[in-house]
Scaffold this motif. Structure first.
Motif, short mmCIF file in Angstrom:
data_model
loop_
_atom_site.label_atom_id
_atom_site.label_comp_id
_atom_site.label_asym_id
_atom_site.label_seq_id
_atom_site.Cartn_x
_atom_site.Cartn_y
_atom_site.Cartn_z
N PHE A 32 45.25 47.24 28.69
CA PHE A 32 46.59 46.72 28.99
C PHE A 32 46.70 45.23 28.65
CE2 PHE A 32 49.56 44.97 32.28
CZ PHE A 32 50.72 45.45 31.70
N ILE A 33 45.68 44.46 28.99
CA ILE A 33 45.69 43.03 28.69
C ILE A 33 45.65 42.80 27.18
CG2 ILE A 33 44.36 40.89 28.89
CD1 ILE A 33 43.54 41.87 31.70
N LEU A 34 44.89 43.63 26.46
CA LEU A 34 44.87 43.53 25.00
C LEU A 34 46.26 43.74 24.43
CD1 LEU A 34 41.60 45.36 23.91
CD2 LEU A 34 42.20 42.97 23.48
N LYS A 35 46.96 44.70 24.99
CA LYS A 35 48.33 44.95 24.54
C LYS A 35 49.21 43.73 24.78
CE LYS A 35 52.76 46.08 25.29
NZ LYS A 35 53.75 45.43 26.19
N MET A 36 49.07 43.13 25.94
CA MET A 36 49.88 41.97 26.27
C MET A 36 49.58 40.80 25.34
SD MET A 36 51.74 43.05 28.75
CE MET A 36 52.42 41.56 29.47
#
Length: 277
Positions: A254-258
């Motif tokens: 999720f953080i990678l996506k952000m």
């Protein structure tokens, strides 16, 4: 077969069916699963740290923040106008908890549990790509866990982190990472025509995060001298004991996506795009 092993297998089958069914149907079903997981993880965190009796202000403000996070997960559809205010309230409660806490680990539990629930819900989304992305993460985490255990037992060798988890070895970690790439690639091939280098790198990163998550939970339990996070799952201990790797893997995705939302090819399209639904 011992009674304990039989209980572990039965619990694993029942939980596996429930999780995969919720993942398949998505929508409110998976949102409910994500919210329940977040709340149970926070319950176990406060149980481990003894927050209710030792740090009551942080305990109750933490639960207030978790209630808002769970509400946001369940009501994500159609409440965009209130999202900003809701998360401002969560930030205020976490900040208040951080200021008033006698033990800084207690407000950290809100971040740990809350990010887990939000990440799961956002990765799954409503579309079929979200389903594949979630199955990809499950395959990477479960493949890592199973292969690391059996490879470590078969090969042995140098310990990975003896002061935290004496049973884990470098051979197991490497075996788990290899299995993660294989399992993740199989899932991708069911959806795409080929497996790109980005997918392989993503599987490796998530496998490492999964193993770090496992070590982190072992560190928490060792710090507070507890064997299991709880006894909620017959034969398995607690929810944290079962999803420690998944927590870091899904949160990392999720953080990678952000951070990389503009990445429009390879793994970016597959996993980061899936989170955008």
């Amino acid at each position: 077969m011992s009674e304990e092993l039989r209980l572990r297998i039965l619990s694993a089958i029942v939980l596996g069916i429930l999780v995969l069914a919720a993942t398949w149907f998505g929508g409110v079903y998976f949102a409910l699963l994500a919210a329940v997981i977040a709340l149970l993880v926070h319950y176990e965190w406060t149980r481990i740290t003894g927050a209710r009796t030792l740090d009551p202000e942080a305990f109750w403000s933490g639960w207030a923040a978790m209630a808002l996070i769970a509400f946001d997960i369940l009501a994500e559809q159609g409440m965009d106008a209130w999202n900003e205010y809701l998360w401002m309230a969560v930030a205020f409660l976490v900040l208040y908890s951080l200021i008033r806490a006698k033990n800084r680990w207690n407000p950290a539990g809100v971040v740990y549990a809350g990010l887990t629930g939000v990440s799961l819900a956002e990765i799954r989304g409503d579309g079929f790509t979200g389903f594949i992305a979630m199955i990809f993460i499950f395959a990477v985490v479960w493949g890592t866990d199973i292969a690391a255990y059996f490879t470590g037992r078969a090969i042995g060798g140098k310990k990975l982190a003896p002061s935290i988890s004496p049973g884990k070895t470098w051979s197991g970690a490497i075996g788990g990472a290899i299995a993660a790439v294989i399992c993740g690639s199989i899932v991708v091939l069911s959806y795409m025509k080929n497996v790109s280098l980005w997918i392989i790198l993503l599987a490796l990163v998530l496998s490492v995060l999964s193993q770090v998550g496992d070590l982190f939970e072992s560190f928490m339990k060792r710090r507070y001298k507890v064997k299991d996070s709880s006894h909620l799952i017959p034969g398995h201990g607690g929810v944290m004991d079962r999803i420690d790797g998944l927590v870091f893997a899904c949160s990392g995705a999720f953080i990678l996506k952000m951070l990389l939302s503009s990445w429009n090819h390879g793994a970016g399209t597959f996993i980061l795009g899936a989170v955008s639904q």
